[in-house]
Design an enzyme around this catalytic site. Structure first.
Site, mmCIF file in Angstrom:
data_model
loop_
_atom_site.group_PDB
_atom_site.id
_atom_site.type_symbol
_atom_site.label_atom_id
_atom_site.label_comp_id
_atom_site.label_asym_id
_atom_site.label_seq_id
_atom_site.Cartn_x
_atom_site.Cartn_y
_atom_site.Cartn_z
ATOM 1 N N GLY A 11 0.768 -1.240 0.000
ATOM 2 C CA GLY A 11 0.000 0.000 0.000
ATOM 3 C C GLY A 11 0.796 1.285 0.000
ATOM 4 O O GLY A 11 0.249 2.351 0.297
ATOM 5 N N SER A 12 2.074 1.220 -0.396
ATOM 6 C CA SER A 12 2.849 2.469 -0.349
ATOM 7 C C SER A 12 2.351 3.476 -1.381
ATOM 8 O O SER A 12 2.418 4.686 -1.143
ATOM 9 C CB SER A 12 4.347 2.194 -0.527
ATOM 10 O OG SER A 12 4.631 1.774 -1.840
ATOM 11 N N ASN A 13 1.833 3.014 -2.508
ATOM 12 C CA ASN A 13 1.272 3.962 -3.488
ATOM 13 C C ASN A 13 -0.041 4.554 -2.991
ATOM 14 O O ASN A 13 -0.291 5.744 -3.185
ATOM 15 C CB ASN A 13 1.074 3.282 -4.849
ATOM 16 C CG ASN A 13 2.361 3.266 -5.664
ATOM 17 O OD1 ASN A 13 2.786 4.290 -6.180
ATOM 18 N ND2 ASN A 13 2.996 2.097 -5.741
ATOM 19 N N ASN A 106 -3.528 2.333 -13.787
ATOM 20 C CA ASN A 106 -2.674 1.398 -13.055
ATOM 21 C C ASN A 106 -1.257 1.935 -13.076
ATOM 22 O O ASN A 106 -0.881 2.683 -13.974
ATOM 23 C CB ASN A 106 -2.707 0.016 -13.729
ATOM 24 C CG ASN A 106 -1.870 -1.004 -12.977
ATOM 25 O OD1 ASN A 106 -1.881 -1.042 -11.742
ATOM 26 N ND2 ASN A 106 -1.123 -1.835 -13.694
ATOM 27 N N HIS A 108 2.730 0.541 -13.038
ATOM 28 C CA HIS A 108 3.501 -0.684 -13.263
ATOM 29 C C HIS A 108 4.991 -0.351 -13.130
ATOM 30 O O HIS A 108 5.443 0.677 -13.658
ATOM 31 C CB HIS A 108 3.190 -1.219 -14.670
ATOM 32 C CG HIS A 108 3.822 -2.541 -14.945
ATOM 33 N ND1 HIS A 108 3.289 -3.734 -14.492
ATOM 34 C CD2 HIS A 108 4.945 -2.870 -15.625
ATOM 35 C CE1 HIS A 108 4.059 -4.733 -14.890
ATOM 36 N NE2 HIS A 108 5.073 -4.244 -15.573
HETATM 37 C C1 GRF Z 1 4.269 -1.354 -7.132
HETATM 38 O O1 GRF Z 1 5.559 -1.720 -7.511
HETATM 39 C C2 GRF Z 1 3.431 -1.070 -8.342
HETATM 40 O O2 GRF Z 1 4.160 -0.543 -9.404
HETATM 41 C C3 GRF Z 1 2.916 -2.450 -8.696
HETATM 42 O O3 GRF Z 1 2.722 -3.090 -7.463
HETATM 43 C C4 GRF Z 1 3.538 -2.498 -6.472
HETATM 44 C C5 GRF Z 1 2.624 -2.045 -5.382
HETATM 45 O O4 GRF Z 1 3.356 -1.564 -4.284
HETATM 46 N N1 GRF Z 1 1.734 -2.392 -9.497
HETATM 47 P P1 GRF Z 1 2.598 -0.858 -3.089
HETATM 48 O O5 GRF Z 1 1.590 -1.860 -2.557
HETATM 49 O O6 GRF Z 1 1.931 0.368 -3.644
HETATM 50 O O7 GRF Z 1 3.648 -0.523 -2.083
#
Ligand code: GRF
Length: 205
Positions: A11-13, A106, A108
Site C-alpha cells: 500500500g505504499s502507493n 494502473n 507498473h
Molecule cells: C508497485 O511496484 C506497483 O508498481 C505495482 O505493485 C507495487 C505495489 O506496491 N503495481 P505498493 O503496494 O503500492 O507498495
C-alpha cells in the site's frame, strides 16, 4: 473527483496518494479502498486516513464473475469517478473495465511495454536479468489486455551496476510515489484527453 483505490498488498502507493490529497497536491476525494486480501498492510493505511474499505476476497465468491461484479458494484455504489489500481492482485475483467472505460489507471514498475504481464517484483528482476541500463515506472489506462492500455506517463530511473532487486525496486518506487499523484491531478484538472477510435474523450474530473 471521487477516487476509488484498489490494492492488495503493502500500500505504499495508496499512502502516497492519500498524503498528496492531505497535503493539497491532489484535488480528489478518496471515497473507498477495495481490497481483496484480509491481511494486506494497506488496510492499516486506509484506517489511518479514515478511508472506508470494502474487503472482497476472491475466496468469498463462488465464481470469478461474481467477484468481478462485486468490485464493480462497490465502485458504483460509492459513485467513483476515477479508479486507481495500486498493486491490486486481481486482473480486472470486461465487466469492471467497461463500467469505467477510460477511467481506470494502473501503475507498473517498468517502462511498458517492456516487462509487461508480471507482478512486482518480477518486472524489476526481469530488468536486471535483461541488463537494461534504464527502467522506471508507467501509469497507464487499464483495458482488458493486461498492462497494454494507453500509456499516460512514464518516469525513468538508471539501473546501477551493483543493483539488487531490492535497491532497484526502491529507486523505482520513489518515482512511483511522485508520478502517480501527479497523473491523478492531471485527471482531476481534466487535462487528459483520450482518443478512442477517432473520437476524442476528455476525461471528466
Ligand atoms: C508497485 O511496484 C506497483 O508498481 C505495482 O505493485 C507495487 C505495489 O506496491 N503495481 P505498493 O503496494 O503500492 O507498495
Amino acid at each position: 473527483m471521487r477516487l476509488g483505490l484498489l490494492a492488495s498488498g503493502r500500500g505504499s502507493n495508496v499512502e502516497a496518494i492519500l498524503e498528496a490529497v492531505r497535503d493539497g497536491r491532489l484535488d480528489a476525494q478518496p471515497v473507498v479502498l477495495v481490497c481483496d486480501r484480509w491481511s494486506a498492510p494497506v488496510l492499516e493505511i486506509a484506517q489511518r486516513f479514515h478511508l472506508p474499505v470494502v474487503l472482497l476476497a476472491r475466496s468469498a465468491f463462488q465464481t470469478r464473475a461474481a467477484h468481478q461484479e462485486a468490485i464493480r458494484d462497490a465502485l458504483q455504489q460509492d459513485r467513483v469517478e476515477l479508479v486507481a489500481l495500486a498493486g491490486f492482485a486481481a486482473i480486472l475483467d470486461a465487466v469492471v473495465v467497461e463500467a469505467f472505460e477510460g477511467r481506470i489507471l494502473n501503475i507498473h514498475p517498468s517502462l511498458l511495454p517492456a516487462f509487461a504481464g508480471m507482478m512486482a517484483p518480477e518486472p524489476q528482476a526481469a530488468a536486471l536479468r535483461a541488463g537494461v541500463t534504464l527502467t522506471g515506472c508507467t501509469v497507464h489506462l487499464v483495458t482488458t489486455e493486461v498492462d497494454a492500455g494507453p500509456i499516460v506517463a512514464q518516469s525513468t530511473v538508471p539501473v546501477l551496476p551493483d543493483d539488487s532487486v531490492e535497491t532497484l525496486s526502491a529507486r523505482i518506487l520513489a518515482e512511483e510515489h511522485r508520478l502517480y499523484p501527479e497523473v491523478l491531478q492531471w485527471f482531476a484538472e481534466g487535462r487528459v484527453c483520450i482518443a478512442v477510435a477517432g473520437q476524442i474523450h476528455v476525461a471528466e474530473g
